[in-house]
Design an enzyme around this catalytic site. Structure first.
Site, PDB file in Angstrom:
ATOM      1  N   HIS A   1      -2.147   7.195   7.518  1.00 39.96           N
ATOM      2  CA  HIS A   1      -1.209   8.141   6.896  1.00 39.96           C
ATOM      3  C   HIS A   1      -1.902   9.466   6.566  1.00 39.96           C
ATOM      4  CE1 HIS A   1       2.628   6.151   6.280  1.00 39.96           C
ATOM      5  NE2 HIS A   1       2.054   5.059   5.804  1.00 39.96           N
TER       6      HIS A   1
ATOM      7  N   GLY B   1       0.831  -1.202   0.000  1.00 42.85           N
ATOM      8  CA  GLY B   1       0.000   0.000   0.000  1.00 42.85           C
ATOM      9  C   GLY B   1       0.861   1.245   0.000  1.00 42.85           C
TER      10      GLY B   1
ATOM     11  N   HIS C   1      -3.678   0.886   8.094  1.00 39.29           N
ATOM     12  CA  HIS C   1      -2.336   1.475   8.007  1.00 39.29           C
ATOM     13  C   HIS C   1      -2.328   2.678   7.053  1.00 39.29           C
ATOM     14  CE1 HIS C   1       2.220   0.955   7.630  1.00 39.29           C
ATOM     15  NE2 HIS C   1       1.918   1.841   6.706  1.00 39.29           N
ATOM     16  N   GLU C   2      -2.904   2.481   5.870  1.00 38.32           N
ATOM     17  CA  GLU C   2      -2.877   3.555   4.865  1.00 38.32           C
ATOM     18  C   GLU C   2      -3.799   4.708   5.262  1.00 38.32           C
ATOM     19  OE1 GLU C   2      -0.491   3.425   2.922  1.00 38.32           O
ATOM     20  OE2 GLU C   2      -0.065   1.301   3.157  1.00 38.32           O
TER      21      GLU C   2
ATOM     22  N   GLN D   1       2.930  10.018   1.400  1.00 38.06           N
ATOM     23  CA  GLN D   1       4.242   9.349   1.333  1.00 38.06           C
ATOM     24  C   GLN D   1       5.050   9.757   0.092  1.00 38.06           C
ATOM     25  OE1 GLN D   1       2.580   5.233   2.200  1.00 38.06           O
ATOM     26  NE2 GLN D   1       4.612   5.122   3.110  1.00 38.06           N
TER      27      GLN D   1
ATOM     28  N   CYS E   1       6.550  -0.325   6.508  1.00 37.49           N
ATOM     29  CA  CYS E   1       6.015   0.821   5.783  1.00 37.49           C
ATOM     30  C   CYS E   1       7.101   1.280   4.823  1.00 37.49           C
ATOM     31  CB  CYS E   1       5.687   1.924   6.797  1.00 37.49           C
ATOM     32  SG  CYS E   1       5.110   3.470   6.072  1.00 37.49           S
ATOM     33  N   LEU E   2       6.718   1.682   3.621  1.00 36.91           N
ATOM     34  CA  LEU E   2       7.726   2.123   2.648  1.00 36.91           C
ATOM     35  C   LEU E   2       8.501   3.347   3.158  1.00 36.91           C
ATOM     36  CD1 LEU E   2       5.897   1.629  -0.780  1.00 36.91           C
ATOM     37  CD2 LEU E   2       7.608   0.145   0.297  1.00 36.91           C
TER      38      LEU E   2
END
Ligand code: NI
Length: 198
Positions: free
Chosen positions: A141, A46, A137-138, A51, A93-94
Site C-alpha cells: 500500500h 491490517g 499486503h500492507e 487507506q 482489503c478494507l
C-alpha cells in the site's frame, strides 16, 4: 483517538506512493492511534496510512484472533530486507469491502521498521503465515500497489470485483513476478493433484 473513513478502490490516492516519516512526532503517534482504531472498528487484520488518506509510510497489523489479547504491531518506514519462497494467499482489503481473491505472495519475509516510539526493530515471518502475508499486503500500500496487482486468476478476480460493485482490475498495474509465478504454478499443480486424489 478516532475512527477514520477508509479510502475505497478506485480513488487515485490509493495508487500514490507514500512519504517517509522524518520524525515519530506526536502527530505521527496520533495518526497511528487513528489507524489502530479504524482497523479494529472494521475488524481488519491490517491497515496502511494511505487507506485513511494519509500518504505516509506507516502500517499497522494485528493477527490475534478470538479471545487472544490484542497484539498491534506498528511499522513506520518499513523495509523488506529478505523475502523467499512462495504461497497462495486468499486476500481481501478494507479498501475492497467483501471482495476476496487468491494472490501470489512470498512465504517468508524479514522486515525492518520503527515502532510507534521510534525504536528500530526487525521482524521475521515465515511459512506463509497470516503475518507474513499481511506484511507484504500492507507494505505494498505504501508504494501504491494493491493486492489485486498480484492476482492469480484474473477472470475470477473480475467476477468478484463486479459482484461487490468495485471498479474492474487495472490490467496495466498487474505485476509480472516471473520468479514467484513459477513457484505458484508448481503449488497450483500440487493442489490440483491433491484434489484429484480426494
Ligand atoms: Ni489492503
Amino acid at each position: 483517538m478516532s475512527i477514520k473513513k477508509v479510502v475505497r478502490y478506485g480513488e487515485p490516492s490509493l495508487r500514490q506512493p507514500s512519504k517517509e516519516v522524518h520524525k515519530v512526532s506526536q502527530k505521527v503517534k496520533n495518526l497511528v492511534a487513528d489507524m489502530l482504531d479504524t482497523m479494529y472498528a472494521q475488524n481488519g487484520v491490517g491497515l496502511a496510512a494511505p487507506q485513511i488518506g494519509e500518504n505516509y509510510r506507516i502500517f499497522v497489523i494485528d493477527v490475534s484472533t478470538g479471545d487472544e489479547p490484542l497484539n498491534p504491531i506498528v511499522f513506520i518506514n518499513p523495509k523488506i530486507i529478505k523475502k523467499s519462497g512462495a504461497c497462495i494467499s486468499h486476500e481481501g482489503c478494507l479498501s475492497f469491502p467483501e471482495a476476496f481473491t487468491d494472490v501470489k505472495r512470498y512465504a517468508n519475509v524479514m522486515v525492518k521498521a520503527l515502532d510507534r516510539n521510534g525504536r528500530s526493530f526487525v521482524l521475521e515471518a515465515k511459512d506463509g503465515t497470516l503475518l507474513a502475508r499481511a506484511i507484504q499486503h500492507e507494505f505494498d500500500h505504501l508504494d501504491g500497489v494493491l493486492f489485486v496487482d498480484h492476482v492469480i486468476n484474473r477472470f475470477e478476480a473480475e467476477e468478484v470485483l463486479k459482484k461487490f460493485n468495485l471498479p474492474p482490475l487495472e490490467i496495466d498495474k498487474i505485476l509480472d513476478e516471473p520468479e514467484l509465478s513459477e513457484k505458484i504454478d508448481e503449488l497450483l499443480k500440487e493442489k490440483v493433484e491433491k484434489e484429484g486424489k480426494n
